[in-house]
Design a protein around this motif. Structure first.
Motif, PDB file in Angstrom:
ATOM      1  N   LEU A  78       0.803  -1.220   0.000  1.00 46.94           N
ATOM      2  CA  LEU A  78       0.000   0.000   0.000  1.00 46.94           C
ATOM      3  C   LEU A  78       0.839   1.274   0.000  1.00 46.94           C
ATOM      4  O   LEU A  78       0.293   2.373   0.089  1.00 46.94           O
ATOM      5  CB  LEU A  78      -0.932   0.015   1.227  1.00 46.94           C
ATOM      6  N   TYR A  79       2.136   1.145  -0.107  1.00 48.44           N
ATOM      7  CA  TYR A  79       3.015   2.305   0.005  1.00 48.44           C
ATOM      8  C   TYR A  79       2.670   3.380  -1.035  1.00 48.44           C
ATOM      9  O   TYR A  79       2.509   4.563  -0.702  1.00 48.44           O
ATOM     10  CB  TYR A  79       4.471   1.870  -0.148  1.00 48.44           C
ATOM     11  N   THR A  80       2.547   2.970  -2.286  1.00 49.11           N
ATOM     12  CA  THR A  80       2.239   3.925  -3.355  1.00 49.11           C
ATOM     13  C   THR A  80       0.824   4.460  -3.219  1.00 49.11           C
ATOM     14  O   THR A  80       0.573   5.659  -3.440  1.00 49.11           O
ATOM     15  CB  THR A  80       2.415   3.265  -4.731  1.00 49.11           C
ATOM     16  N   LEU A  81      -0.101   3.595  -2.828  1.00 48.64           N
ATOM     17  CA  LEU A  81      -1.492   4.018  -2.634  1.00 48.64           C
ATOM     18  C   LEU A  81      -1.575   5.126  -1.595  1.00 48.64           C
ATOM     19  O   LEU A  81      -2.246   6.150  -1.811  1.00 48.64           O
ATOM     20  CB  LEU A  81      -2.343   2.816  -2.212  1.00 48.64           C
ATOM     21  N   ARG A  82      -0.901   4.951  -0.479  1.00 45.80           N
ATOM     22  CA  ARG A  82      -0.911   5.974   0.568  1.00 45.80           C
ATOM     23  C   ARG A  82      -0.338   7.289   0.042  1.00 45.80           C
ATOM     24  O   ARG A  82      -0.904   8.362   0.257  1.00 45.80           O
ATOM     25  CB  ARG A  82      -0.096   5.517   1.773  1.00 45.80           C
ATOM     26  N   ALA A  83       0.800   7.193  -0.622  1.00 42.76           N
ATOM     27  CA  ALA A  83       1.471   8.406  -1.105  1.00 42.76           C
ATOM     28  C   ALA A  83       0.576   9.169  -2.078  1.00 42.76           C
ATOM     29  O   ALA A  83       0.463  10.408  -1.993  1.00 42.76           O
ATOM     30  CB  ALA A  83       2.791   8.038  -1.779  1.00 42.76           C
TER      31      ALA A  83
ATOM     32  N   TRP B 101      -2.246  10.888  -0.088  1.00 45.77           N
ATOM     33  CA  TRP B 101      -1.769  12.011   0.717  1.00 45.77           C
ATOM     34  C   TRP B 101      -1.442  13.226  -0.151  1.00 45.77           C
ATOM     35  O   TRP B 101      -1.571  14.370   0.297  1.00 45.77           O
ATOM     36  CB  TRP B 101      -0.539  11.595   1.522  1.00 45.77           C
ATOM     37  N   LEU B 102      -1.030  12.989  -1.402  1.00 46.99           N
ATOM     38  CA  LEU B 102      -0.666  14.082  -2.300  1.00 46.99           C
ATOM     39  C   LEU B 102      -1.866  14.657  -3.045  1.00 46.99           C
ATOM     40  O   LEU B 102      -1.726  15.623  -3.793  1.00 46.99           O
ATOM     41  CB  LEU B 102       0.379  13.601  -3.309  1.00 46.99           C
TER      42      LEU B 102
ATOM     43  N   ASP C  97       9.416   8.078  10.043  1.00 49.63           N
ATOM     44  CA  ASP C  97       9.941   7.895   8.685  1.00 49.63           C
ATOM     45  C   ASP C  97      10.278   9.268   8.117  1.00 49.63           C
ATOM     46  O   ASP C  97       9.395  10.008   7.679  1.00 49.63           O
ATOM     47  CB  ASP C  97       8.923   7.183   7.793  1.00 49.63           C
ATOM     48  N   GLU C  98      11.548   9.591   8.107  1.00 43.89           N
ATOM     49  CA  GLU C  98      11.980  10.921   7.687  1.00 43.89           C
ATOM     50  C   GLU C  98      11.720  11.182   6.210  1.00 43.89           C
ATOM     51  O   GLU C  98      11.539  12.323   5.785  1.00 43.89           O
ATOM     52  CB  GLU C  98      13.475  11.094   7.984  1.00 43.89           C
ATOM     53  N   ASP C  99      11.677  10.118   5.402  1.00 50.71           N
ATOM     54  CA  ASP C  99      11.537  10.272   3.955  1.00 50.71           C
ATOM     55  C   ASP C  99      10.105  10.123   3.470  1.00 50.71           C
ATOM     56  O   ASP C  99       9.858  10.191   2.258  1.00 50.71           O
ATOM     57  CB  ASP C  99      12.420   9.246   3.231  1.00 50.71           C
ATOM     58  N   ALA C 100       9.158   9.929   4.362  1.00 47.78           N
ATOM     59  CA  ALA C 100       7.771   9.703   3.953  1.00 47.78           C
ATOM     60  C   ALA C 100       7.146  10.967   3.379  1.00 47.78           C
ATOM     61  O   ALA C 100       7.526  12.091   3.712  1.00 47.78           O
ATOM     62  CB  ALA C 100       6.946   9.218   5.143  1.00 47.78           C
ATOM     63  N   VAL C 101       6.164  10.775   2.500  1.00 45.46           N
ATOM     64  CA  VAL C 101       5.446  11.897   1.894  1.00 45.46           C
ATOM     65  C   VAL C 101       4.807  12.774   2.961  1.00 45.46           C
ATOM     66  O   VAL C 101       4.862  14.013   2.888  1.00 45.46           O
ATOM     67  CB  VAL C 101       4.380  11.370   0.913  1.00 45.46           C
ATOM     68  N   LEU C 102       4.188  12.160   3.965  1.00 48.24           N
ATOM     69  CA  LEU C 102       3.526  12.931   5.020  1.00 48.24           C
ATOM     70  C   LEU C 102       4.514  13.805   5.780  1.00 48.24           C
ATOM     71  O   LEU C 102       4.188  14.926   6.176  1.00 48.24           O
ATOM     72  CB  LEU C 102       2.811  11.994   6.005  1.00 48.24           C
TER      73      LEU C 102
ATOM     74  N   PRO D 108       2.277  16.692 -10.661  1.00 44.42           N
ATOM     75  CA  PRO D 108       1.615  17.783  -9.943  1.00 44.42           C
ATOM     76  C   PRO D 108       0.170  17.424  -9.620  1.00 44.42           C
ATOM     77  O   PRO D 108      -0.510  16.761 -10.395  1.00 44.42           O
ATOM     78  CB  PRO D 108       1.690  18.955 -10.927  1.00 44.42           C
ATOM     79  N   SER D 109      -0.285  17.860  -8.470  1.00 42.23           N
ATOM     80  CA  SER D 109      -1.666  17.653  -8.047  1.00 42.23           C
ATOM     81  C   SER D 109      -2.219  19.003  -7.591  1.00 42.23           C
ATOM     82  O   SER D 109      -1.458  19.948  -7.370  1.00 42.23           O
ATOM     83  CB  SER D 109      -1.734  16.658  -6.885  1.00 42.23           C
ATOM     84  N   PRO D 110      -3.538  19.125  -7.448  1.00 42.22           N
ATOM     85  CA  PRO D 110      -4.081  20.382  -6.932  1.00 42.22           C
ATOM     86  C   PRO D 110      -3.459  20.782  -5.597  1.00 42.22           C
ATOM     87  O   PRO D 110      -3.194  21.961  -5.359  1.00 42.22           O
ATOM     88  CB  PRO D 110      -5.576  20.081  -6.788  1.00 42.22           C
ATOM     89  N   LEU D 111      -3.226  19.797  -4.726  1.00 41.41           N
ATOM     90  CA  LEU D 111      -2.619  20.090  -3.433  1.00 41.41           C
ATOM     91  C   LEU D 111      -1.223  20.678  -3.610  1.00 41.41           C
ATOM     92  O   LEU D 111      -0.887  21.721  -3.021  1.00 41.41           O
ATOM     93  CB  LEU D 111      -2.547  18.824  -2.585  1.00 41.41           C
ATOM     94  N   LEU D 112      -0.387  20.031  -4.425  1.00 45.11           N
ATOM     95  CA  LEU D 112       0.983  20.495  -4.598  1.00 45.11           C
ATOM     96  C   LEU D 112       1.028  21.860  -5.278  1.00 45.11           C
ATOM     97  O   LEU D 112       1.813  22.735  -4.894  1.00 45.11           O
ATOM     98  CB  LEU D 112       1.777  19.471  -5.410  1.00 45.11           C
ATOM     99  N   LEU D 113       0.183  22.064  -6.288  1.00 45.43           N
ATOM    100  CA  LEU D 113       0.167  23.351  -6.980  1.00 45.43           C
ATOM    101  C   LEU D 113      -0.312  24.470  -6.063  1.00 45.43           C
ATOM    102  O   LEU D 113       0.206  25.593  -6.121  1.00 45.43           O
ATOM    103  CB  LEU D 113      -0.713  23.256  -8.224  1.00 45.43           C
ATOM    104  N   ASN D 114      -1.285  24.179  -5.206  1.00 44.04           N
ATOM    105  CA  ASN D 114      -1.746  25.192  -4.252  1.00 44.04           C
ATOM    106  C   ASN D 114      -0.685  25.502  -3.211  1.00 44.04           C
ATOM    107  O   ASN D 114      -0.519  26.654  -2.805  1.00 44.04           O
ATOM    108  CB  ASN D 114      -3.045  24.742  -3.588  1.00 44.04           C
ATOM    109  N   LEU D 115       0.040  24.479  -2.768  1.00 45.54           N
ATOM    110  CA  LEU D 115       1.117  24.720  -1.809  1.00 45.54           C
ATOM    111  C   LEU D 115       2.224  25.558  -2.445  1.00 45.54           C
ATOM    112  O   LEU D 115       2.788  26.455  -1.805  1.00 45.54           O
ATOM    113  CB  LEU D 115       1.676  23.392  -1.303  1.00 45.54           C
ATOM    114  N   MET D 116       2.533  25.276  -3.721  1.00 40.34           N
ATOM    115  CA  MET D 116       3.524  26.103  -4.420  1.00 40.34           C
ATOM    116  C   MET D 116       3.047  27.546  -4.510  1.00 40.34           C
ATOM    117  O   MET D 116       3.822  28.489  -4.294  1.00 40.34           O
ATOM    118  CB  MET D 116       3.749  25.542  -5.826  1.00 40.34           C
ATOM    119  N   ALA D 117       1.775  27.720  -4.818  1.00 38.58           N
ATOM    120  CA  ALA D 117       1.212  29.071  -4.915  1.00 38.58           C
ATOM    121  C   ALA D 117       1.277  29.789  -3.575  1.00 38.58           C
ATOM    122  O   ALA D 117       1.624  30.984  -3.507  1.00 38.58           O
ATOM    123  CB  ALA D 117      -0.227  28.998  -5.405  1.00 38.58           C
ATOM    124  N   CYS D 118       0.967  29.078  -2.495  1.00 34.72           N
ATOM    125  CA  CYS D 118       1.046  29.673  -1.156  1.00 34.72           C
ATOM    126  C   CYS D 118       2.474  30.087  -0.829  1.00 34.72           C
ATOM    127  O   CYS D 118       2.710  31.134  -0.219  1.00 34.72           O
ATOM    128  CB  CYS D 118       0.521  28.685  -0.113  1.00 34.72           C
TER     129      CYS D 118
END
Length: 297
Positions: free
Chosen positions: A15-20, A23-24, A167-172, A205-215
């Motif tokens: 489920l590693y990829t599914l979670r990532a 979350w993104l 987990d220091e490298d996790a997406v979250l 890119p996802s809506p979340l990532l693009l909005n965070l970049m915009a912020c």
């Protein structure tokens, strides 16, 4: 009943990829991934968690969920019921129903879903009570969000340290670090670019990532760059996104551009969004006050 939850540490598993992806904010991709791995042999706990992510992604896409036999799936069905509630009484009834489920099941998934709903309803203390032990990565990330809402960057940083320990490298972990950096203002916002670009290159890119970049760009006063990311988001993703519209309103104000079309689109698509409700209250107060200064003909 299976009390499913995410692993305390994000060891690579089926489920590693599914979670990532979830979350993104790649919800359709998450559903596709869940379908792809459906036939893989996995533990009952992972199967239950997979079903939870399917219904969570479905909810995030604005579609109804069927719930299920476990309390975690029942909690997701209650979340959908809340999202469809047209009155404050109906929303309060959903909150009471969630509290009943929470009282009968202290699994990490139920705690997480209850916290998310309580936070949406403005019950910040109740939300924090559900996840303050940070029994897994999602709960620790939820603590980060709650502490930031309370303007306690110091406590949010402690929760981030817990995530890094798991987990220091996790997406979250990366996303939580980005949120804290943005909350820190102009001096730390520039630190987010590398993480956001890396996540976009790896997962798209996802809506979340693009909005965070915009912020991030907004926080640094780079409003044209911020608007560019938001317009890209609006063009590339068909599903209406309240965050994108609100951030476009903010950018347009700083750029001295008309915001009326974005405001109208937001009110039409998300009439019960807290931003719209607050805007309606302010507009009503302004109209009432302006009557005092009306010049009689």
């Amino acid at each position: 009943e299976i009390k499913s939850c995410c692993l305390t540490m994000s060891e690579p598993d089926d489920l590693y990829t599914l979670r990532a992806l979830f979350w993104l904010g790649h919800y359709q991709m998450a559903l596709d991934e869940a379908k792809k791995i459906a036939r893989r042999p996995m533990s009952m706990e992972l199967k239950a968690e997979r079903e939870e992510f399917i219904q969570r992604a479905t909810l995030a896409l604005g579609q109804p969920v069927i719930g299920g036999d476990t309390n975690a799936l029942k909690a997701l069905a209650i979340t959908y019921k809340y999202s469809q509630a047209a009155t404050s009484d109906a929303k309060s009834a959903a909150i009471d129903e969630m509290k009943t489920v929470l009282a009968s099941d202290d699994s990490t998934s139920v705690q997480l879903f209850a916290a998310q709903l309580f936070l949406t309803h403005g019950l910040t203390k109740d939300a924090l009570q559900c996840v303050h032990h940070a029994n897994n990565m999602e709960q620790a990330a939820m603590c980060v969000q709650i502490h930031l809402k309370l303007d306690r960057i110091d406590l949010a940083t402690k929760s981030l340290n817990s995530l890094r320990h798991m987990d220091e490298d996790a997406v979250l972990t990366s996303l939580s670090a980005v949120h804290i950096a943005l909350a820190g203002g102009r001096s730390t916002a520039s630190d987010t670019h590398h993480s956001l670009n890396s996540l976009s290159e790896q997962y798209g890119p996802s809506p979340l990532l693009l909005n965070l970049m915009a912020c991030s760009y907004c926080t640094q006063g780079e409003y044209v760059e911020a608007e560019t990311r938001l317009l890209e988001c609006k063009k590339e993703f068909e599903l209406p996104n309240a965050d994108t519209l609100i951030n476009l309103i903010v950018c347009s104000q700083f750029l001295n551009k008309d915001t009326s079309s974005y405001v109208a689109e937001l009110k039409e698509g998300f009439p019960t969004h807290p931003y719209c409700e607050a805007l309606t209250r302010v507009e009503g107060a302004f109209d009432r006050e302006s009557l005092k200064y009306r010049v009689k003909a």
